[in-house]
Write a protein that holds these residues in place. Structure first.
Motif, PDB file in Angstrom:
ATOM      1  N   UNK A 128       0.854  -1.185   0.000  1.00  6.69           N
ATOM      2  CA  UNK A 128       0.000   0.000   0.000  1.00  6.69           C
ATOM      3  C   UNK A 128       0.897   1.245   0.000  1.00  6.69           C
ATOM      4  N   UNK A 129       0.894   1.983  -1.111  1.00  8.85           N
ATOM      5  CA  UNK A 129       1.789   3.139  -1.254  1.00  8.85           C
ATOM      6  C   UNK A 129       1.523   4.218  -0.211  1.00  8.85           C
ATOM      7  N   UNK A 130       0.270   4.444   0.146  1.00  9.32           N
ATOM      8  CA  UNK A 130      -0.051   5.472   1.146  1.00  9.32           C
ATOM      9  C   UNK A 130       0.473   5.062   2.524  1.00  9.32           C
ATOM     10  N   UNK A 131       0.335   3.803   2.859  1.00  9.03           N
ATOM     11  CA  UNK A 131       0.841   3.294   4.130  1.00  9.03           C
ATOM     12  C   UNK A 131       2.377   3.370   4.171  1.00  9.03           C
ATOM     13  N   UNK A 132       3.003   3.014   3.063  1.00  7.97           N
ATOM     14  CA  UNK A 132       4.457   3.101   2.976  1.00  7.97           C
ATOM     15  C   UNK A 132       4.919   4.543   3.157  1.00  7.97           C
ATOM     16  N   UNK A 133       4.242   5.484   2.526  1.00  8.45           N
ATOM     17  CA  UNK A 133       4.630   6.890   2.674  1.00  8.45           C
ATOM     18  C   UNK A 133       4.494   7.357   4.126  1.00  8.45           C
ATOM     19  N   UNK A 136       7.461   6.105   5.978  1.00  9.71           N
ATOM     20  CA  UNK A 136       8.662   6.875   5.639  1.00  9.71           C
ATOM     21  C   UNK A 136       8.673   8.228   6.338  1.00  9.71           C
ATOM     22  N   UNK A 137       7.510   8.811   6.527  1.00 13.62           N
ATOM     23  CA  UNK A 137       7.434  10.073   7.280  1.00 13.62           C
ATOM     24  C   UNK A 137       7.836   9.876   8.737  1.00 13.62           C
ATOM     25  N   UNK A 138       7.504   8.724   9.280  1.00 14.57           N
ATOM     26  CA  UNK A 138       7.819   8.424  10.679  1.00 14.57           C
ATOM     27  C   UNK A 138       9.280   8.067  10.895  1.00 14.57           C
ATOM     28  N   UNK A 139       9.878   7.415   9.916  1.00 16.21           N
ATOM     29  CA  UNK A 139      11.204   6.839  10.104  1.00 16.21           C
ATOM     30  C   UNK A 139      12.292   7.907  10.117  1.00 16.21           C
ATOM     31  N   UNK A 140      13.161   7.816  11.092  1.00 14.42           N
ATOM     32  CA  UNK A 140      14.261   8.767  11.244  1.00 14.42           C
ATOM     33  C   UNK A 140      15.515   8.231  10.560  1.00 14.42           C
ATOM     34  N   UNK A 141      15.402   7.869   9.305  1.00 19.38           N
ATOM     35  CA  UNK A 141      16.541   7.339   8.571  1.00 19.38           C
ATOM     36  C   UNK A 141      16.196   7.190   7.105  1.00 19.38           C
ATOM     37  N   UNK A 142      17.038   6.461   6.372  1.00 21.01           N
ATOM     38  CA  UNK A 142      16.805   6.197   4.955  1.00 21.01           C
ATOM     39  C   UNK A 142      16.600   4.705   4.790  1.00 21.01           C
ATOM     40  N   UNK A 143      15.448   4.333   4.258  1.00 23.92           N
ATOM     41  CA  UNK A 143      15.051   2.926   4.189  1.00 23.92           C
ATOM     42  C   UNK A 143      15.045   2.392   2.765  1.00 23.92           C
ATOM     43  N   UNK A 156       8.011   8.685  -6.657  1.00 19.52           N
ATOM     44  CA  UNK A 156       7.834   9.897  -5.840  1.00 19.52           C
ATOM     45  C   UNK A 156       8.380   9.736  -4.419  1.00 19.52           C
ATOM     46  N   UNK A 157       8.340   8.529  -3.892  1.00 20.31           N
ATOM     47  CA  UNK A 157       8.851   8.276  -2.540  1.00 20.31           C
ATOM     48  C   UNK A 157      10.377   8.277  -2.516  1.00 20.31           C
ATOM     49  N   UNK A 158      10.993   7.928  -3.636  1.00 19.66           N
ATOM     50  CA  UNK A 158      12.456   8.004  -3.696  1.00 19.66           C
ATOM     51  C   UNK A 158      12.902   9.461  -3.687  1.00 19.66           C
ATOM     52  N   UNK A 159      12.151  10.299  -4.378  1.00 22.73           N
ATOM     53  CA  UNK A 159      12.505  11.722  -4.427  1.00 22.73           C
ATOM     54  C   UNK A 159      12.200  12.429  -3.120  1.00 22.73           C
ATOM     55  N   UNK A 160      11.071  12.129  -2.531  1.00 24.17           N
ATOM     56  CA  UNK A 160      10.620  12.816  -1.326  1.00 24.17           C
ATOM     57  C   UNK A 160      11.325  12.337  -0.061  1.00 24.17           C
TER      58      UNK A 160
END
Length: 165
Positions: A128-133, A136-143, A156-160
């Motif tokens: 689910x792209x919305x759930x993944x985003x 990513x907003x919560x995570x304090x790192x690069x996943x 878009x998630x790679x860029x953002x």
């Protein structure tokens, strides 16, 4: 410190090889806006060090990891009432890739509560792209990401968020 002081040394840091800029405690949207503006105006990042050019740069809140692109992310662990204990066990194997399955909004709450225990590179597994985003907003790192979502949903998630696909 105010945003102007926060960004004053960016050019010198970029010349020294710093490639990732950001903020932590005490920074807010004004600091990040100043950082982005200054980076766009006067910062030219150094070329990546040849030692790392073919590797995947992942990060937790406190550590950076450079992984072989063929890294095995392993079986994902679910975000459930055992996530905290599983992450504590994995912390003993520092640097091991941690793969977490996200399936619902409740998983996000569990992940948010336990992410401080993540001590190695993180890979999200989600369909689910919305759930993944949101994760990513919560995570304090690069996943990293592993799953069935199409590339057009992931780009878009790679860029953002710097998501590695």
């Amino acid at each position: 410190c105010p945003p102007e002081v926060f960004t004053a040394q960016m050019a010198a840091m970029a010349e020294a090889g710093v490639e990732i800029f950001g903020g932590c405690c005490g920074t807010d949207r004004l600091h990040i806006r100043a950082l982005a503006q200054r980076a766009g105006e006067e910062i030219m990042p150094a070329s990546p060090h040849p030692k790392y050019s073919d590797l995947l740069p992942c990060a937790t809140e406190k550590n950076c990891f450079f992984l072989d692109p063929a890294v095995d992310v392993g079986e994902p662990i679910p975000c459930d009432d055992r996530l905290e204990s599983r992450l504590e066990e994995l912390a003993e194997d520092e640097g091991a890739v941690i793969s977490i399955a996200l399936q619902s909004e409740a998983d996000l709450d569990c992940f948010a509560d336990c992410q401080y225990l993540i001590s190695g590179p993180l890979c999200f597994v989600c369909d689910d792209a919305a759930l993944l985003e949101q994760a990513l907003r919560l995570y304090q790192g690069r996943a990293m990401y592993d799953g069935p979502l199409p590339e057009d949903a992931l780009l878009p998630l790679t860029l953002r968020y710097g998501l590695i696909i």
